[in-house]
Write a protein that holds these residues in place. Structure first.
Motif, mmCIF file in Angstrom:
data_model
loop_
_atom_site.group_PDB
_atom_site.id
_atom_site.type_symbol
_atom_site.label_atom_id
_atom_site.label_comp_id
_atom_site.label_asym_id
_atom_site.label_seq_id
_atom_site.Cartn_x
_atom_site.Cartn_y
_atom_site.Cartn_z
ATOM 1 N N ASP A 218 0.808 -1.219 0.000
ATOM 2 C CA ASP A 218 0.000 0.000 0.000
ATOM 3 C C ASP A 218 0.840 1.266 0.000
ATOM 4 O OD1 ASP A 218 -2.405 -1.378 -0.067
ATOM 5 O OD2 ASP A 218 -2.560 -1.467 2.119
ATOM 6 N N ASP A 219 2.109 1.174 0.414
ATOM 7 C CA ASP A 219 2.934 2.383 0.457
ATOM 8 C C ASP A 219 4.400 1.995 0.598
ATOM 9 O OD1 ASP A 219 3.573 5.079 0.473
ATOM 10 O OD2 ASP A 219 2.156 5.592 2.061
ATOM 11 N N VAL A 220 5.269 2.998 0.509
ATOM 12 C CA VAL A 220 6.678 2.807 0.821
ATOM 13 C C VAL A 220 6.823 2.556 2.319
ATOM 14 C CG1 VAL A 220 7.505 4.208 -1.099
ATOM 15 C CG2 VAL A 220 7.013 5.307 1.089
ATOM 16 N N ARG A 221 7.970 2.011 2.697
ATOM 17 C CA ARG A 221 8.191 1.656 4.094
ATOM 18 C C ARG A 221 8.925 2.763 4.857
ATOM 19 N NH1 ARG A 221 11.836 -3.348 3.523
ATOM 20 N NH2 ARG A 221 12.701 -1.982 1.915
ATOM 21 N N SER A 222 8.798 2.706 6.169
ATOM 22 C CA SER A 222 9.623 3.487 7.104
ATOM 23 C C SER A 222 9.455 4.991 6.985
ATOM 24 C CB SER A 222 11.106 3.116 6.932
ATOM 25 O OG SER A 222 11.299 1.764 7.248
ATOM 26 N N ALA A 223 8.271 5.435 6.578
ATOM 27 C CA ALA A 223 8.014 6.873 6.618
ATOM 28 C C ALA A 223 8.113 7.353 8.050
ATOM 29 C CB ALA A 223 6.627 7.166 6.060
ATOM 30 N N ASN A 224 8.788 8.462 8.256
ATOM 31 C CA ASN A 224 8.979 9.091 9.553
ATOM 32 C C ASN A 224 10.046 8.403 10.398
ATOM 33 O OD1 ASN A 224 7.316 9.761 12.621
ATOM 34 N ND2 ASN A 224 8.201 11.309 11.299
ATOM 35 N N ASP A 225 10.563 7.251 9.958
ATOM 36 C CA ASP A 225 11.664 6.618 10.691
ATOM 37 C C ASP A 225 12.964 7.345 10.345
ATOM 38 O OD1 ASP A 225 9.909 4.808 11.712
ATOM 39 O OD2 ASP A 225 10.528 3.146 10.419
ATOM 40 N N PRO A 226 13.833 7.580 11.333
ATOM 41 C CA PRO A 226 15.070 8.310 11.046
ATOM 42 C C PRO A 226 16.079 7.535 10.228
ATOM 43 C CG PRO A 226 14.995 7.640 13.347
ATOM 44 C CD PRO A 226 13.657 7.329 12.768
ATOM 45 N N GLN A 227 15.897 6.209 10.121
ATOM 46 C CA GLN A 227 16.793 5.397 9.313
ATOM 47 C C GLN A 227 15.980 4.468 8.425
ATOM 48 O OE1 GLN A 227 19.774 6.100 8.949
ATOM 49 N NE2 GLN A 227 20.392 7.192 10.790
ATOM 50 N N PRO A 228 16.543 4.045 7.291
ATOM 51 C CA PRO A 228 15.813 3.195 6.359
ATOM 52 C C PRO A 228 15.624 1.789 6.914
ATOM 53 C CG PRO A 228 18.091 3.418 5.661
ATOM 54 C CD PRO A 228 17.901 4.367 6.808
ATOM 55 N N PRO A 229 14.691 1.010 6.351
ATOM 56 C CA PRO A 229 14.541 -0.387 6.780
ATOM 57 C C PRO A 229 15.807 -1.174 6.490
ATOM 58 C CG PRO A 229 13.265 0.056 4.796
ATOM 59 C CD PRO A 229 13.754 1.373 5.285
ATOM 60 N N ALA A 230 16.114 -2.119 7.364
ATOM 61 C CA ALA A 230 17.382 -2.841 7.280
ATOM 62 C C ALA A 230 17.269 -4.183 6.563
ATOM 63 C CB ALA A 230 17.937 -3.050 8.684
ATOM 64 N N ASP A 231 16.133 -4.454 5.928
ATOM 65 C CA ASP A 231 15.951 -5.727 5.228
ATOM 66 C C ASP A 231 16.993 -5.907 4.134
ATOM 67 O OD1 ASP A 231 13.596 -4.694 6.453
ATOM 68 O OD2 ASP A 231 12.427 -6.259 5.495
ATOM 69 N N GLU A 232 17.345 -7.153 3.871
ATOM 70 C CA GLU A 232 18.290 -7.466 2.807
ATOM 71 C C GLU A 232 17.649 -7.210 1.441
ATOM 72 O OE1 GLU A 232 21.535 -8.467 2.959
ATOM 73 O OE2 GLU A 232 21.342 -7.959 5.092
ATOM 74 N N PRO A 233 18.461 -6.906 0.421
ATOM 75 C CA PRO A 233 17.915 -6.721 -0.925
ATOM 76 C C PRO A 233 17.204 -7.975 -1.422
ATOM 77 C CG PRO A 233 20.187 -5.949 -0.801
ATOM 78 C CD PRO A 233 19.917 -6.681 0.472
ATOM 79 N N ILE A 234 16.175 -7.777 -2.218
ATOM 80 C CA ILE A 234 15.434 -8.877 -2.826
ATOM 81 C C ILE A 234 15.286 -8.598 -4.315
ATOM 82 C CG2 ILE A 234 14.176 -9.512 -0.735
ATOM 83 C CD1 ILE A 234 11.819 -7.849 -1.721
ATOM 84 N N GLY A 235 14.889 -9.628 -5.063
ATOM 85 C CA GLY A 235 14.625 -9.457 -6.479
ATOM 86 C C GLY A 235 15.748 -9.967 -7.360
ATOM 87 N N LEU A 236 15.898 -9.348 -8.505
ATOM 88 C CA LEU A 236 16.867 -9.740 -9.526
ATOM 89 C C LEU A 236 18.109 -8.881 -9.399
ATOM 90 C CD1 LEU A 236 17.224 -11.477 -12.204
ATOM 91 C CD2 LEU A 236 16.484 -9.403 -13.410
ATOM 92 N N SER A 237 19.276 -9.510 -9.369
ATOM 93 C CA SER A 237 20.508 -8.748 -9.196
ATOM 94 C C SER A 237 20.996 -8.172 -10.516
ATOM 95 C CB SER A 237 21.605 -9.630 -8.593
ATOM 96 O OG SER A 237 22.116 -10.528 -9.556
ATOM 97 N N TYR A 238 21.757 -7.111 -10.410
ATOM 98 C CA TYR A 238 22.414 -6.478 -11.558
ATOM 99 C C TYR A 238 23.255 -7.508 -12.308
ATOM 100 C CZ TYR A 238 25.597 -3.033 -13.818
ATOM 101 O OH TYR A 238 26.340 -2.293 -14.690
ATOM 102 N N ALA A 239 23.913 -8.399 -11.577
ATOM 103 C CA ALA A 239 24.778 -9.410 -12.198
ATOM 104 C C ALA A 239 23.994 -10.376 -13.067
ATOM 105 C CB ALA A 239 25.533 -10.172 -11.111
ATOM 106 N N GLU A 240 22.698 -10.521 -12.797
ATOM 107 C CA GLU A 240 21.870 -11.478 -13.553
ATOM 108 C C GLU A 240 21.196 -10.837 -14.761
ATOM 109 O OE1 GLU A 240 20.166 -14.471 -10.189
ATOM 110 O OE2 GLU A 240 19.629 -12.349 -9.931
ATOM 111 N N MET A 241 21.475 -9.584 -15.020
ATOM 112 C CA MET A 241 20.850 -8.878 -16.135
ATOM 113 C C MET A 241 21.739 -8.879 -17.368
ATOM 114 S SD MET A 241 19.260 -5.517 -14.205
ATOM 115 C CE MET A 241 18.127 -5.700 -12.833
ATOM 116 N N THR A 242 21.113 -8.709 -18.511
ATOM 117 C CA THR A 242 21.882 -8.496 -19.734
ATOM 118 C C THR A 242 22.459 -7.090 -19.720
ATOM 119 O OG1 THR A 242 20.032 -7.579 -20.993
ATOM 120 C CG2 THR A 242 20.262 -10.000 -20.969
ATOM 121 N N GLU A 243 23.385 -6.812 -20.625
ATOM 122 C CA GLU A 243 23.975 -5.480 -20.641
ATOM 123 C C GLU A 243 22.928 -4.411 -20.945
ATOM 124 O OE1 GLU A 243 26.486 -2.827 -19.609
ATOM 125 O OE2 GLU A 243 27.005 -4.955 -19.531
#
Length: 337
Positions: A218-243
């Motif tokens: 429903d929205d972006v995370r951690s609004a009003n928090d002084p630091q960003p969320p600490a979750d690990e990256p997810i999804g497709l990595s840059y290394a797995e992409m074509t040029e």
């Protein structure tokens, strides 16, 4: 951005023309900010100066948000024409020309909402607040903020150098103006369209990795928090992409960075290069068509981008860039202690 020396060799994460960066080494946005902030404060009468100024350590410095709410600071609405000009001059030191246009357009959308919502008083393009934390100077630490609905820009300066320009938040409602004299205006089109082109260019196998949910949050995370969320990256990595796909991801990241002054943008991109672009990941949520609910994240060791377009039938954008090294010039490890 801590301790980074700007370099024109942005390596594999950014391909930016030398013409854009000509003279970047001589650009000192921190000094320009100090001069503009001092001129702004000197123009204020005592009551307005009291509203605009805080100590550097005041908890208000970390109290950021992008929703329409009661705020501390000096609103544009309460400024004289001269004060407004100087405030806008300060704003311009914190952004590139493109970023300044984007910020002022975000502010102007409040007038459209005012008219759409039967002249709602909280929809007001003059309800953007300027706040100075500490004493503007080329020595020591100080900071400043410009904030209102859908805009939160936060800067920390130390010994004349910008050491933090995050959180940096831009939003747009409506994301696309669909009626009236400004019909067709899309304030944040670039960061939406570049991401859509990237996800649509992925193979079925890549989409299986990149599209982590068929339902957008429903929205972006951690609004009003002084630091960003600490979750690990997810999804497709840059290394797995074509040029070609990597080029799309680079241009998407640059679309955010280039809202900042050249030296700040270059520092952000240099951090990404030094941390290894292969460690950057792209995650998608929801539909892969513009007028349906969707969102994405781009995350690496030094930064986090989040984008969400789900509200108002997918015509209401929230987006930010945050530092995984620590927002507000405060290292995350130190902030957690």
């Amino acid at each position: 951005m801590r301790g980074l020396k700007p370099s024109l060799a942005l390596g594999t994460i950014g391909v930016i023309s030398l013409a854009l960066w000509a003279g970047a080494a001589a650009d000192r946005p921190g000094a320009a900010m100090a001069t503009a902030a001092e001129r702004f404060l000197n123009a204020l009468d005592d009551p307005n100066r009291e509203l605009a100024t805080f100590t550097f350590d005041d908890p208000e410095r970390l109290n950021w948000h992008f929703i329409p709410r009661e705020r501390e600071g000096l609103p544009v609405k309460q400024m004289t024409p001269e004060e407004r000009s100087l405030a806008m001059g300060l704003l311009a030191t914190g952004l590139s020309a493109e970023g300044t246009l984007k910020a002022t357009t975000v502010m102007s959308l409040e007038q459209i909402l005012h008219e759409m919502e039967n002249n709602a008083p909280h929809r007001d393009p003059e309800l953007y607040f300027f706040s100075i934390f500490g004493e503007p100077s080329d020595q020591g630490r100080w900071g400043w903020r410009v904030e209102g609905h859908h805009l939160s820009l936060n800067f920390t300066i130390e010994d004349g150098e910008v050491i933090s320009a995050t959180p940096a938040f831009f939003g747009a409602n409506p994301a696309e103006v669909r009626q009236g004299p400004r019909e067709g205006l899309r304030t944040l089109a670039e960061i939406e369209d570049r991401a859509l082109r990237l996800v649509q260019a992925l193979s079925d196998e890549q989409k299986a990795a990149a599209i982590v949910s068929e339902t957008a949050p429903d929205d972006v995370r951690s609004a009003n928090d002084p630091q960003p969320p600490a979750d690990e990256p997810i999804g497709l990595s840059y290394a797995e992409m074509t040029e070609a796909q990597r080029d799309m991801l680079r241009t998407l990241v640059e679309a955010y960075a280039l809202d900042m002054p050249a030296r700040v943008a270059e520092a952000w991109l240099t951090e990404i290069r030094d941390a290894g672009p292969e460690n950057v990941s792209f995650a998608w949520f929801g539909a892969t068509e513009r007028n349906q609910r969707h969102g994405y994240r781009v995350q690496g060791p030094t930064f986090l981008i989040e984008f969400n377009n789900t509200q108002n039938n997918a015509n209401h954008i929230h987006s930010f860039w945050r530092s995984m090294l620590g927002d507000f010039g405060e290292p995350i490890a130190a902030a957690a202690e």
